[in-house]
Design an enzyme around this catalytic site. Structure first.
Site, PDB file in Angstrom:
ATOM      1  N   ASP A  72       0.821  -1.208   0.000  1.00  8.19           N
ATOM      2  CA  ASP A  72       0.000   0.000   0.000  1.00  8.19           C
ATOM      3  C   ASP A  72       0.861   1.266   0.000  1.00  8.19           C
ATOM      4  O   ASP A  72       2.099   1.193   0.006  1.00  8.19           O
ATOM      5  CB  ASP A  72      -0.939  -0.055   1.225  1.00  8.19           C
ATOM      6  CG  ASP A  72      -2.296   0.541   0.934  1.00  8.19           C
ATOM      7  OD1 ASP A  72      -2.404   1.389   0.043  1.00  8.19           O
ATOM      8  OD2 ASP A  72      -3.262   0.163   1.634  1.00  8.19           O
ATOM      9  N   GLU A  79      -1.153   1.633  -5.124  1.00  5.93           N
ATOM     10  CA  GLU A  79      -0.749   3.038  -5.005  1.00  5.93           C
ATOM     11  C   GLU A  79      -1.829   3.944  -5.558  1.00  5.93           C
ATOM     12  O   GLU A  79      -1.632   5.159  -5.671  1.00  5.93           O
ATOM     13  CB  GLU A  79       0.647   3.085  -5.638  1.00  5.93           C
ATOM     14  CG  GLU A  79       1.285   4.313  -6.075  1.00  5.93           C
ATOM     15  CD  GLU A  79       0.715   4.874  -7.340  1.00  5.93           C
ATOM     16  OE1 GLU A  79       1.193   5.945  -7.706  1.00  5.93           O
ATOM     17  OE2 GLU A  79      -0.206   4.292  -7.970  1.00  5.93           O
ATOM     18  N   TRP A  80      -2.980   3.335  -5.832  1.00  4.53           N
ATOM     19  CA  TRP A  80      -4.235   4.009  -6.196  1.00  4.53           C
ATOM     20  C   TRP A  80      -4.158   4.784  -7.514  1.00  4.53           C
ATOM     21  O   TRP A  80      -4.998   5.657  -7.787  1.00  4.53           O
ATOM     22  CB  TRP A  80      -4.699   4.957  -5.070  1.00  4.53           C
ATOM     23  CG  TRP A  80      -4.484   4.424  -3.701  1.00  4.53           C
ATOM     24  CD1 TRP A  80      -4.888   3.206  -3.240  1.00  4.53           C
ATOM     25  CD2 TRP A  80      -3.799   5.059  -2.620  1.00  4.53           C
ATOM     26  NE1 TRP A  80      -4.506   3.051  -1.930  1.00  4.53           N
ATOM     27  CE2 TRP A  80      -3.837   4.173  -1.524  1.00  4.53           C
ATOM     28  CE3 TRP A  80      -3.161   6.305  -2.459  1.00  4.53           C
ATOM     29  CZ2 TRP A  80      -3.261   4.476  -0.290  1.00  4.53           C
ATOM     30  CZ3 TRP A  80      -2.582   6.604  -1.224  1.00  4.53           C
ATOM     31  CH2 TRP A  80      -2.635   5.702  -0.167  1.00  4.53           C
ATOM     32  N   GLY A  81      -3.115   4.547  -8.297  1.00  3.36           N
ATOM     33  CA  GLY A  81      -2.995   5.268  -9.568  1.00  3.36           C
ATOM     34  C   GLY A  81      -2.456   6.676  -9.410  1.00  3.36           C
ATOM     35  O   GLY A  81      -2.385   7.429 -10.386  1.00  3.36           O
ATOM     36  N   ASN A  96       0.461   7.904  -9.092  1.00  2.00           N
ATOM     37  CA  ASN A  96       1.671   8.221  -9.861  1.00  2.00           C
ATOM     38  C   ASN A  96       1.732   7.455 -11.180  1.00  2.00           C
ATOM     39  O   ASN A  96       2.809   7.118 -11.662  1.00  2.00           O
ATOM     40  CB  ASN A  96       2.924   7.926  -9.033  1.00  2.00           C
ATOM     41  CG  ASN A  96       2.969   8.749  -7.769  1.00  2.00           C
ATOM     42  OD1 ASN A  96       3.353   9.910  -7.791  1.00  2.00           O
ATOM     43  ND2 ASN A  96       2.533   8.155  -6.654  1.00  2.00           N
ATOM     44  N   ASP A 150     -10.227   3.716  -3.361  1.00  2.00           N
ATOM     45  CA  ASP A 150     -10.934   2.535  -2.842  1.00  2.00           C
ATOM     46  C   ASP A 150     -12.378   2.454  -3.327  1.00  2.00           C
ATOM     47  O   ASP A 150     -13.110   3.435  -3.361  1.00  2.00           O
ATOM     48  CB  ASP A 150     -10.940   2.570  -1.314  1.00  2.00           C
ATOM     49  CG  ASP A 150      -9.566   2.253  -0.749  1.00  2.00           C
ATOM     50  OD1 ASP A 150      -8.613   2.142  -1.538  1.00  2.00           O
ATOM     51  OD2 ASP A 150      -9.456   2.123   0.483  1.00  2.00           O
TER      52      ASP A 150
HETATM   53  C1  GLA Z   1      -5.997   1.350   1.543  1.00  2.00           C
HETATM   54  C2  GLA Z   1      -6.190   0.373   0.391  1.00  2.00           C
HETATM   55  C3  GLA Z   1      -7.339  -0.561   0.720  1.00  2.00           C
HETATM   56  C4  GLA Z   1      -7.038  -1.303   2.020  1.00  2.00           C
HETATM   57  C5  GLA Z   1      -6.772  -0.306   3.144  1.00  2.00           C
HETATM   58  C6  GLA Z   1      -6.251  -0.991   4.405  1.00  2.00           C
HETATM   59  O1  GLA Z   1      -7.074   2.212   1.670  1.00  2.00           O
HETATM   60  O2  GLA Z   1      -6.443   1.057  -0.791  1.00  2.00           O
HETATM   61  O3  GLA Z   1      -7.557  -1.488  -0.323  1.00  2.00           O
HETATM   62  O4  GLA Z   1      -5.930  -2.140   1.837  1.00  2.00           O
HETATM   63  O5  GLA Z   1      -5.792   0.648   2.760  1.00  2.00           O
HETATM   64  O6  GLA Z   1      -6.036  -0.093   5.444  1.00  2.00           O
END
Ligand code: GLA
Length: 432
Positions: free
Chosen positions: A158, A191-193, A195, A213
């Site tokens: 993460d 890394e949620w995109g 970068n 998320d």
């Molecule tokens: C981030 C991630 C989620 C999950 C939480 C855990 O928000 O994007 O998918 O893993 O952390 O705390």
């Protein structure tokens, strides 16, 4: 002659050893190959249980995954998300929370392996995980060794608490550490995109998150603001994520997948919404990581997640992410090239009313530059099989049909009803 061969062999061995010894400890190492020929499938604890996880729950989930045929259907990873960490010891080695996992992580891995499952674990490139447990920053090689010793098969990594950390550097460091630890471990970048990992991570991770998320919500909701005018955090919707992930299709392929986040099927949306969610994830060749309580689910949920024909769309060996051909009011038309000249084709209805759709193949022609594939409806006849409705009779797609086929089409005009928030999904296979 024999002696010469032996001598040469000994020299080569010595050179190899010397090479290994000369390798700088921080030299780049390739990611593990062969772990992600098709998108990964499994279950993760986060969406349903957050940090409320423990050994009993995980073993119950494992037992159910076997009993319900989920493992046979391909869901082999059982992933612990945030909340498993205990403390680091004086040497900096990480330990599991022994209250939650009294038999220890190694024993859990053994338990899963004996059932044909694989163990996934979670950490973070920063000082802490998103739920504030210890992160891997400064302990990457140590953590990788610990995971390998436990028998871990998958790491989700993460991006919380990473101020001033270079993303490419951080993820590459962990890739190297996983390789050096010697056990093949799937590397799921989270890394949620932020970068644009799709631009640089094909040789770093096996998949990368492309969005923030997901939540248990089908359509995007308008943003909310706090009293200081700051936008409040809210989870993303299924259709909102599809909008972000679809244009990234060129970056996905065998070994490196776009990850639009874990599934929310069975967590509270309607059956139609769950079906559409699952369909689109398969159309997008997304990782299929279940996120519901599989010890307690409805027959409808089970039917969705175990539909082998739909899973086969996701797991197609060509590994080409599907495309959205067109949006037309509340309707969306998606296609995905499949092996053997086949296509997956679906119509999604995001509207509040059922839609009656006349399938006009001439207007649904796909000419996909990325795969070099064309539907060529004017020349190729396809048999269409309804994948969510196995009892429906297959029909032939036909624009300019001849003889018998034309007669069939005339007898059976292709009009389909797509209920609100629902989807119709077909596999089109060429026929002579
Ligand atoms: C981030 C991630 C989620 C999950 C939480 C855990 O928000 O994007 O998918 O893993 O952390 O705390």
């Amino acid at each position: 002659m024999k002696r010469t061969i032996l001598l040469i062999g000994a020299c080569l061995l010595a050179m190899g050893l010397a090479g290994a010894q000369n390798r700088r400890p921080d030299a780049p190492l390739p990611k593990w190959e062969g772990l992600a020929d098709t998108p990964q499938m499994g279950w993760s604890s986060w969406n349903k249980f957050q940090t409320e996880i423990n050994e009993k729950l995980i073993k119950d989930i494992a037992d159910k995954m076997v009993e319900l045929g989920l493992v046979d259907a391909g869901y082999v990873y059982l992933n612990l998300d945030d909340g498993w960490h205990g403390e680091r010891d004086a040497q900096g080695f990480v330990h599991e929370d022994m209250e939650k996992f009294p038999s220890g992580m190694k024993a859990l891995a053994d338990y899963l392996h004996a059932k044909g499952l694989k163990l996934g674990i979670y950490s973070d490139a920063g000082t802490n995980t998103c739920a504030c447990y210890t992160g891997s920053l400064g302990h990457e090689y140590q953590d990788a060794i610990v995971y390998a010793n436990w028998g871990v098969d998958y790491l989700k990594y993460d991006w919380c608490f990473t101020n001033n950390i270079n993303p490419k550097g951080a993820y590459t460091l962990m890739r190297n550490a996983l390789r050096a630890a010697g056990r093949p471990i799937f590397f799921s970048m989270c890394e949620w995109g932020s970068n644009k990992p799709w631009e640089w991570a094909a040789d770093v991770g096996h998949s990368w998150r492309t969005t923030g998320d997901i939540g248990v919500v089908f359509l995007p909701v308008p943003p909310k603001y706090d009293e200081n005018g700051r936008r409040m955090w809210a989870p993303l919707s299924v259709m909102g994520i599809a909008d972000i992930n679809e244009p990234l299709r060129q970056y996905a392929g065998p070994g490196h997948w776009n990850d639009p986040d874990m599934l929310e099927v069975g967590n509270g949306m309607t059956v139609a919404e769950d079906r559409t969610h699952f369909t689109l994830w398969c159309m997008m060749a997304a990782p299929l990581i279940l996120g519901n309580d599989i010890t307690n689910m409805t027959p409808e949920t089970l039917a969705i997640i175990t539909n082998r024909d739909v899973i086969a769309i996701d797991q197609d060996p060509l590994g080409i992410q599907g495309l959205r051909l067109r949006k037309e009011g509340d309707l969306q038309y998606w296609f995905k090239p499949l092996e053997g000249g086949d296509w997956a084709f679906c119509v999604v209805n995001i509207g509040e009313e059922a839609a009656t759709v006349q399938l006009d193949w001439a207007s649904l022609e796909v000419d996909d530059e990325l795969s070099g594939r064309k539907t060529d409806f004017a020349k190729v006849n396809y048999r269409a099989r309804d994948l969510w409705n196995a009892s429906a009779k297959p029909f032939n797609t036909l624009v300019k049909g001849k003889g018998k086929l034309r007669k069939q089409l005339v007898q059976n005009p292709v009009t389909v009803v797509v209920p609100s928030h629902d989807v119709v999904l077909y596999r089109l296979s060429p026929i002579d």
